[in-house]
Design a protein around this motif. Sequence first.
Motif, mmCIF file in Angstrom:
data_model
loop_
_atom_site.group_PDB
_atom_site.id
_atom_site.type_symbol
_atom_site.label_atom_id
_atom_site.label_comp_id
_atom_site.label_asym_id
_atom_site.label_seq_id
_atom_site.Cartn_x
_atom_site.Cartn_y
_atom_site.Cartn_z
ATOM 1 N N THR A 119 0.829 -1.222 0.000
ATOM 2 C CA THR A 119 0.000 0.000 0.000
ATOM 3 C C THR A 119 0.855 1.260 0.000
ATOM 4 N N TRP B 189 -0.125 4.485 -1.976
ATOM 5 C CA TRP B 189 -1.258 5.338 -1.578
ATOM 6 C C TRP B 189 -0.739 6.520 -0.757
ATOM 7 N N LEU C 79 -3.735 6.366 3.332
ATOM 8 C CA LEU C 79 -4.313 5.029 3.461
ATOM 9 C C LEU C 79 -5.795 5.073 3.811
ATOM 10 N N ARG D 94 -7.940 6.799 2.366
ATOM 11 C CA ARG D 94 -8.671 6.792 1.107
ATOM 12 C C ARG D 94 -8.829 5.355 0.597
ATOM 13 N N ARG D 95 -7.805 4.516 0.813
ATOM 14 C CA ARG D 95 -7.925 3.106 0.432
ATOM 15 C C ARG D 95 -9.003 2.426 1.268
ATOM 16 N N ASP D 96 -9.066 2.755 2.567
ATOM 17 C CA ASP D 96 -10.112 2.185 3.424
ATOM 18 C C ASP D 96 -11.485 2.617 2.945
ATOM 19 N N LEU E 91 -12.285 3.369 -0.125
ATOM 20 C CA LEU E 91 -12.538 2.628 -1.361
ATOM 21 C C LEU E 91 -12.988 1.198 -1.051
ATOM 22 N N ALA F 233 -8.135 9.599 -5.706
ATOM 23 C CA ALA F 233 -7.155 9.321 -4.655
ATOM 24 C C ALA F 233 -5.797 9.829 -5.103
ATOM 25 N N MET G 203 -1.772 9.376 -5.205
ATOM 26 C CA MET G 203 -0.796 8.300 -5.149
ATOM 27 C C MET G 203 0.596 8.861 -5.430
#
Length: 847
Positions: A393, A396, A399, A401-403, A405, A420, A422
């Motif tokens: 990860t 990213w 993080l 934003r990954r959660d 998503l 997001a 990156m």
Amino acid sequence: MPTSSKLSRHYASLMAACVLPLLVLVAGIGLYQSYALQRSIFPYALIVVGLLVSVFALHRVLLREIVSIFAENRTALRELADSEQRYRNVVEAQTEYIVRFAPDGRMSFANDAYCRLVGRTREELLSPDWHYFNSFSADFGSFDEIIGRVTPERPVCEVEEVGALSNGREILIHWTDRGIFDDSGKLIEIQSIGRDVAEQKLARQALEASEQRYRSVVELQTEFVVRMSPEGHLSFVNDAYCRACRMTREQLLDPSWCELDVLPPDERRRFLDHLARLTPQAPDASMELLNAMPDGVRRWLAWNDHGIFDSDGRLVEVQSVGRDISDRVLAEQARIEAEKLLAEREAQFRAIAEGVPLPITISAIEGPEILFVNEPARRTLGIEVGQIGAEATSTWEDLSRRDDLLRLLLKDGIVDAFEAGMTNMQGSRMDTLVSARLITQAGRSAMLAAVTDITRQREAEAEIARQRETLYQSEKLSALGSLLAGVAHELNNPLSVVIGYSSMLKEFSTDKATVGRADKIHAAAERCSRIVRTFLAMARKKPPTRGAVDINEVVVASLELAAYSLRSAGVEIRTELAESLRNIWGDRDQLHQVITNLVVNAQQALLQVPHPRRLTIVTSGEGDAVEVVVADNGPGMPETVRARAFEPFYTTKMAGEGTGVGLSVCQGIVIAHDGSIELDSTQGGGARFTVRLPSGKAETVPAPEAAGRAPPAPSAARILVVDDDADIASMIAEMLRRDGHNVTIADDANAALKAVRENGIDLLISDIRMPGLDGPGLYRALEQLRPGLANRLLFVTGDTLAPEIDRFIGETGAPVIEKPLDPQTFRRLVMERLRAMETSAMEEAKA
């Protein structure tokens, strides 16, 4: 025991001894009956003689026979005793129980085995007081029922009797009973032979139980259990195999049924080869066969075979345990097909994924772990398959934003255009759009993500936003220019009146105090006029026009334009303008825009520092170049800002406070004039702009005094003044009348055309902007009415912003005087126009 020949002899003698006297007796009786009526003694005597002879003969025979019989009996008894002894030895040596008993239960014989069984002596058992059932603690049943088991027709029967001896021992005896009957069929005795079968029965029961358990196990198996000869004939099948074949056990065990017939030819050859490999040393083997079952269904069966061999090592039977593996085989085939299809699809997916220019990744949700990346993802994001946890990860920016998503993905299974930030492989930030799908990869929940780099798009959007803001600013400036044109037009007329009358008052007044006051009014009006002209020059929409430009005049005009804002900001202005500078060949309005921009930027920068605030402008000439330095003691610029200061649309000001185009426009104008502009600034050290421009072809601009001196007046002319503003028209008419001209006033173009038709006109001075028919319309009407008179026009206007006016002036070449009017300049231009007309008339006359 007498032999059969001896017995025959004895019987013959006995018969002879008996028959002869009987014959005599019979004969005597016959004679008696014959002579009885005669009363003769002879019959009686004959009978007596016959009787005596019979007795004597019988006596001799009987005596001899008795002696013989006794002798024979002794021999027979001796032989019988020997035979009985042998019989008894045989009977007593038996382990079976042998007894004889009468129907009343009295025993007449019992062998030693039976005596030992019941624990009694033979004398006790054969005692008249002893009963057969006294040996047992319980009856086997009714004695009559036992006696009734045998009949003359069926004298032998078998029965098993369970009981207990008097000592409590439980026994199970198998009896073979034989009934002995007399001639009338009456039962005389029962001779029984028995053996204890308790242990045998227990063993048999155990065997039966074991067999039953075995059979239960075998029959309850879902696997198939069969025994088969090498030729394929079955000797045993369990229920499972019957159900599988959908046939009865009788059908399968029928000699006409052959298991080899259900095998396809290739499978049959394989099976026979398999049987040939079985040996006594290696009797076990396994194989899988495709059976063509009787119901037409083809099934895969797995068999574990055990060969049974005879003493010569020949295979006599095969015991097999099998199971239906069709589902497994079909599943395996389906798995292979699925894997093949999956491999093809994966190859297609890889081909597609590698062919897509977007970065594509597959990552396990739990872990997380990178399961797949295509080459663009590897090249752009720097991630590889197998990365786990934080490494997976790391690309990213945030993080959380990954959660976010993942939450959306787990909820809906699909997410598109998720924004997001990156980090790319070079460590630079990227703006991205992530489109994700929830999939299963290698049995794990995974996220398929396609990443679109929208950094340039965002920059383009920002650029578009800046351009939109610039356009908005441009529209504002355009609207402001239009407003300014109207304001300038409205101001130019009264300014012209003020300038004109103050100039005439100063020129024709003899009172020094009045002249002084008129001079102040004129100076103030001139200042207002210069400001208006500067506004018009900045807002004018026309192609650049090059000419001689005095840079000092441009600096002064720019400072006058910004004077109020500089003064209100508390900015101290210092100027060092070199005298006798060479003129610049360029566009005055554009150069004015450059200096004004630099002054305004300095004023805005100085607002960020405390007093004292200083703005310094220095002009100088060096060789063939003119240099203008605009410096301030403001906050200055850091290196990062200074390096981008001239970039289009780059600004450090808040939104709405700047467009970022000022300095880039300045640079463009200066470069277009073959010059250069430099910035020297440090943070906290102010800013210094240096503009270098090449000097032009023009000579030094004449002094304003010389420019405004009136030339010698030509002869009086007939002049028509056309203006919708009566004050302007009156002021122009008065100035021209003082020069001796005959002036007529018309308040619109139609009145002017009427005056032209009725009176002769040498020069027509007209405003351009008028209600109804305007200046261009008047020009076109004069061309039709008196073509030669169109060259005698002189236009006056306070509005030079309109593009149609610029086009009109450019197309016709008509002379234009801009408002506010400077009286001396205006009178000089009128005289020059009249002199040119006289010169042209004289040349025409000579011709």
